[in-house]
Write a protein that holds these residues in place. Sequence first.
Motif, PDB file in Angstrom:
ATOM      1  N   PRO A 190       0.835  -1.202   0.000  1.00  0.00           N
ATOM      2  CA  PRO A 190       0.000   0.000   0.000  1.00  0.00           C
ATOM      3  C   PRO A 190       0.874   1.257   0.000  1.00  0.00           C
ATOM      4  CG  PRO A 190       0.047  -0.945   2.189  1.00  0.00           C
ATOM      5  CD  PRO A 190       0.759  -1.925   1.290  1.00  0.00           C
ATOM      6  N   ARG A 191       0.355   2.328  -0.530  1.00  0.00           N
ATOM      7  CA  ARG A 191       1.115   3.586  -0.619  1.00  0.00           C
ATOM      8  C   ARG A 191       0.995   4.352   0.699  1.00  0.00           C
ATOM      9  NH1 ARG A 191       0.698   8.584  -3.391  1.00  0.00           N
ATOM     10  NH2 ARG A 191      -1.550   8.270  -3.513  1.00  0.00           N
ATOM     11  N   ILE A 192       1.404   3.663   1.752  1.00  0.00           N
ATOM     12  CA  ILE A 192       1.390   4.240   3.092  1.00  0.00           C
ATOM     13  C   ILE A 192       2.839   4.423   3.536  1.00  0.00           C
ATOM     14  CG2 ILE A 192       0.834   3.791   5.511  1.00  0.00           C
ATOM     15  CD1 ILE A 192      -1.697   2.420   4.587  1.00  0.00           C
ATOM     16  N   PRO A 193       3.202   5.607   4.010  1.00  0.00           N
ATOM     17  CA  PRO A 193       4.593   5.877   4.378  1.00  0.00           C
ATOM     18  C   PRO A 193       4.930   5.444   5.792  1.00  0.00           C
ATOM     19  CG  PRO A 193       3.318   7.870   4.603  1.00  0.00           C
ATOM     20  CD  PRO A 193       2.359   6.809   4.124  1.00  0.00           C
ATOM     21  N   MET A 194       6.222   5.241   6.030  1.00  0.00           N
ATOM     22  CA  MET A 194       6.739   4.939   7.363  1.00  0.00           C
ATOM     23  C   MET A 194       7.935   5.844   7.621  1.00  0.00           C
ATOM     24  SD  MET A 194       6.766   0.766   7.388  1.00  0.00           S
ATOM     25  CE  MET A 194       7.747   0.631   5.871  1.00  0.00           C
ATOM     26  N   THR A 195       7.907   6.554   8.716  1.00  0.00           N
ATOM     27  CA  THR A 195       9.085   7.312   9.136  1.00  0.00           C
ATOM     28  C   THR A 195       9.928   6.391   9.995  1.00  0.00           C
ATOM     29  OG1 THR A 195       7.868   9.387   9.075  1.00  0.00           O
ATOM     30  CG2 THR A 195       9.915   9.365  10.337  1.00  0.00           C
ATOM     31  N   ILE A 196      11.120   6.068   9.519  1.00  0.00           N
ATOM     32  CA  ILE A 196      11.913   4.992  10.113  1.00  0.00           C
ATOM     33  C   ILE A 196      13.033   5.538  10.982  1.00  0.00           C
ATOM     34  CG2 ILE A 196      13.500   3.097   9.561  1.00  0.00           C
ATOM     35  CD1 ILE A 196      11.805   2.503   7.133  1.00  0.00           C
ATOM     36  N   ILE A 197      13.176   4.928  12.147  1.00  0.00           N
ATOM     37  CA  ILE A 197      14.275   5.231  13.048  1.00  0.00           C
ATOM     38  C   ILE A 197      14.742   3.920  13.678  1.00  0.00           C
ATOM     39  CG2 ILE A 197      12.713   5.708  14.964  1.00  0.00           C
ATOM     40  CD1 ILE A 197      16.101   7.444  14.275  1.00  0.00           C
ATOM     41  N   ASP A 198      16.042   3.806  13.888  1.00  0.00           N
ATOM     42  CA  ASP A 198      16.606   2.596  14.491  1.00  0.00           C
ATOM     43  C   ASP A 198      16.533   2.694  16.013  1.00  0.00           C
ATOM     44  OD1 ASP A 198      18.720   0.708  15.569  1.00  0.00           O
ATOM     45  OD2 ASP A 198      18.927   0.305  13.422  1.00  0.00           O
ATOM     46  N   VAL A 199      16.092   1.620  16.651  1.00  0.00           N
ATOM     47  CA  VAL A 199      15.931   1.599  18.106  1.00  0.00           C
ATOM     48  C   VAL A 199      17.247   1.878  18.816  1.00  0.00           C
ATOM     49  CG1 VAL A 199      16.327  -0.903  18.322  1.00  0.00           C
ATOM     50  CG2 VAL A 199      14.910   0.288  20.013  1.00  0.00           C
TER      51      VAL A 199
END
Length: 311
Positions: A190-199
């Motif tokens: 799906p064209r849903i974004p994720m803002t990614i950060i490493d734990v």
Amino acid sequence: MTDRVLLTGISGFLGGHVALQLLNSGYTVRGSVRNLSRADKVRDTLLRHGADVSRLEFVALDLMRDAGWDEAMEGVRYLQHTASPFLIQIPKDKMELIGPAVEGTERALNAANNAGVERIVLTSSMAAIAYGHDKSRTTPFTAKDWTDLNGRAVNFYQESKTFGPLLDDDPGTSAVIVQRLLDGSIPAAPRIPMTIIDVRDIAAAHVAAMTAPDAGGKRFPMGERTVFFLEAAKILRERYPERRIPSFGMPDWAVRLYALFDRDMRDNMGELGYIKRLDSSDAISLLGRPLLTAPEALLATAESLVSQRLV
């Protein structure tokens, strides 16, 4: 005698990584769990990842009960409050989430203030910053921004996606996305974004903010990159070409149709096609180094899921 840190939520994904970095930095960690029966598993997990658990102790605390908080603060110099309500999906009654989150935070803050704790580090979410704004906005969100609760498509559980190596066999919530991409249960992206950060970066920022002289009273947004599901799938597919990872996107009309039958998708329809970016410059300055990249975070998650035999 080393400084003692009360760490709430030590059994969680982020809490475990904060504990690992605190112990490796020489602190004494008093970790809170809802039930002390979980203490042995947490201790064994941290020991397995190289921590000196001789400086690890446990206390039972409940976000919704007053009992034990004052005693837990005895001898504590710093509070790291990472505990939050756990949920699989957004509840129908928003107070099932908001009530424990607010009351638990108030209990932790009040107990820390009463005990004269030197500094409190509180885990927040991009939910506090990046929602309810005009979708025409293209500039990154900063610590000066606040979510507009009267804006469109605001629900009471929004978050960036925290990826990185799992410490145990619990995939948590964000890692389930990678798990589903790897096991083929998401046939199209799906064209849903994720803002990614490493734990690992979030944990390092928690530890750094605890003692940095100028960090008090500040917010530190953290997001290395915002990607759509298809880009995340491409990163994983290049490392795991043998797996049925989606190679094409799901049309928006199909996503909307699917959302009629899937509550999780329906709750995120306001994010369809809407890219949000965070200004992480303050967090980078705090850490004194660049953030780990989105591919590094995604692949570390995937490698953990494979090694734990969760896919």
